[in-house]
Design a protein around this motif. Structure first.
Motif, PDB file in Angstrom:
ATOM      1  N   CYS A 136      42.432  53.930  32.466  1.00 40.80           N
ATOM      2  CA  CYS A 136      41.257  53.760  31.608  1.00 40.80           C
ATOM      3  C   CYS A 136      41.045  52.315  31.174  1.00 40.80           C
ATOM      4  O   CYS A 136      39.899  51.860  31.053  1.00 40.80           O
ATOM      5  N   MET A 137      42.116  51.585  30.918  1.00 40.07           N
ATOM      6  CA  MET A 137      42.024  50.302  30.214  1.00 40.07           C
ATOM      7  C   MET A 137      42.067  49.094  31.143  1.00 40.07           C
ATOM      8  O   MET A 137      41.967  47.953  30.669  1.00 40.07           O
ATOM      9  N   ASN A 138      42.217  49.330  32.447  1.00 42.58           N
ATOM     10  CA  ASN A 138      42.230  48.228  33.401  1.00 42.58           C
ATOM     11  C   ASN A 138      41.107  48.374  34.420  1.00 42.58           C
ATOM     12  O   ASN A 138      40.810  49.485  34.869  1.00 42.58           O
ATOM     13  N   ARG A 139      40.525  47.258  34.779  1.00 39.06           N
ATOM     14  CA  ARG A 139      39.529  47.247  35.848  1.00 39.06           C
ATOM     15  C   ARG A 139      40.186  47.668  37.156  1.00 39.06           C
ATOM     16  O   ARG A 139      41.319  47.289  37.444  1.00 39.06           O
TER      17      ARG A 139
ATOM     18  N   THR B 272      32.941  45.478  29.843  1.00 38.41           N
ATOM     19  CA  THR B 272      32.528  44.596  30.923  1.00 38.41           C
ATOM     20  C   THR B 272      31.396  43.707  30.403  1.00 38.41           C
ATOM     21  O   THR B 272      30.981  43.824  29.244  1.00 38.41           O
TER      22      THR B 272
ATOM     23  N   HIS C 211      45.744  44.840  31.002  1.00 39.26           N
ATOM     24  CA  HIS C 211      45.921  44.930  29.549  1.00 39.26           C
ATOM     25  C   HIS C 211      47.390  44.625  29.232  1.00 39.26           C
ATOM     26  O   HIS C 211      48.295  45.103  29.943  1.00 39.26           O
TER      27      HIS C 211
ATOM     28  N   ARG D  13      36.800  50.221  27.698  1.00 37.89           N
ATOM     29  CA  ARG D  13      37.016  48.955  28.404  1.00 37.89           C
ATOM     30  C   ARG D  13      35.666  48.251  28.494  1.00 37.89           C
ATOM     31  O   ARG D  13      34.679  48.841  28.921  1.00 37.89           O
TER      32      ARG D  13
END
Length: 252
Positions: A166-169, A6, A178, A4
């Motif tokens: 894992c894939m989202n804040r 940032t 996502h 992911r």
């Protein structure tokens, strides 16, 4: 590797850590979701170990020059990925034939829906896994196919729940999620689609709620500085970065 991005870093989670998180998720399920039975432990092992094939690949991250980011599990070059899939499945089979059956079904599902578009290596891998599944069903004495299908769906549900983390804040709104997860997870359990949403920076609400009670699991990842990648390269920057634990609680 699951990644992911940032503004300042890549949040990088190994597939094996993601798999172990998936296994811890399953440990909290109610008995009506994951009943006791002769194959329950094999199911739990398959969920926990389903991405062990990535251990060697994730040990040294590789930079994707074309996209200017590290390679992820989505775009990693096909030939080495398929080779390691086979090695990982063989390792799982040495632990549990039933776990290997579920994991083979999981990897086979990546190629099942559009077989005409597969490359030659993908087609060979898919056909090989169909043969593995036939052999394992026979060696296991033909376990109930409905039970195996349910366990496979539970593996995919746990996989999706872990990928969601894992894939989202942390604390992301539905609009920020996502796109894979905005309308619920793909795996249906008893015909029911499950949904997830962040209800705080550390809490995730799963609907309908599959756990006995609130259930906490820790995800391990690295926040790898983009500046350090530019200075030292992706592998050295990754190796130098500290592990960070994120404790997530699944709530009603």
């Amino acid at each position: 590797m699951i990644i992911r991005e940032t503004d300042e870093a890549f949040v990088m989670t190994t597939q094996d850590d993601h798999g172990r998180f998936s296994g811890e998720v399953a440990q909290g399920f109610r008995d009506d979701i994951l009943p006791e039975g002769v194959y329950r432990e094999g199911c739990l092992l398959g969920i926990r170990e389903h991405d062990r094939c990535w251990i060697r690949l994730d040990a040294e991250p590789v930079w994707n020059d074309a996209d200017g980011v590290p390679f992820t599990f989505i775009d990693y070059p096909v030939r080495p990925k398929l080779l390691l899939y086979q090695i990982g499945l063989a390792e799982i089979e040495s632990m549990s034939k039933y776990a290997a059956l579920l994991c083979s079904m999981h990897f086979g599902s990546f190629f099942k829906n559009d077989p005409d578009s597969l490359s030659d290596p993908e087609r060979a891998f898919y056909q090989g896994e169909l043969k593995r599944q036939e052999r394992l069903f026979e060696e296991l004495g033909h376990p109930d196919e409905q039970m195996a299908s349910r366990h496979f769906q539970l593996l995919q549900l746990c996989d999706d729940i872990s990928l969601y983390v894992c894939m989202n804040r942390e604390g992301a709104s539905k609009a920020e999620e996502h796109p894979w997860f905005r309308h619920g997870f793909k795996s249906l359990i008893d015909g029911q689609r499950y949904m997830a949403e962040w209800s705080g920076s550390r809490d995730i609400r799963i609907t309908p709620f599959p756990f006995v009670s609130e259930w906490s699991v820790v995800m391990r990842s690295k926040h790898v500085s983009k500046r350090r990648i530019t200075e030292a390269g992706i592998n050295r920057a990754y190796q130098e970065s500290d592990w960070i634990d994120l404790k997530v609680t699944f709530v009603r």
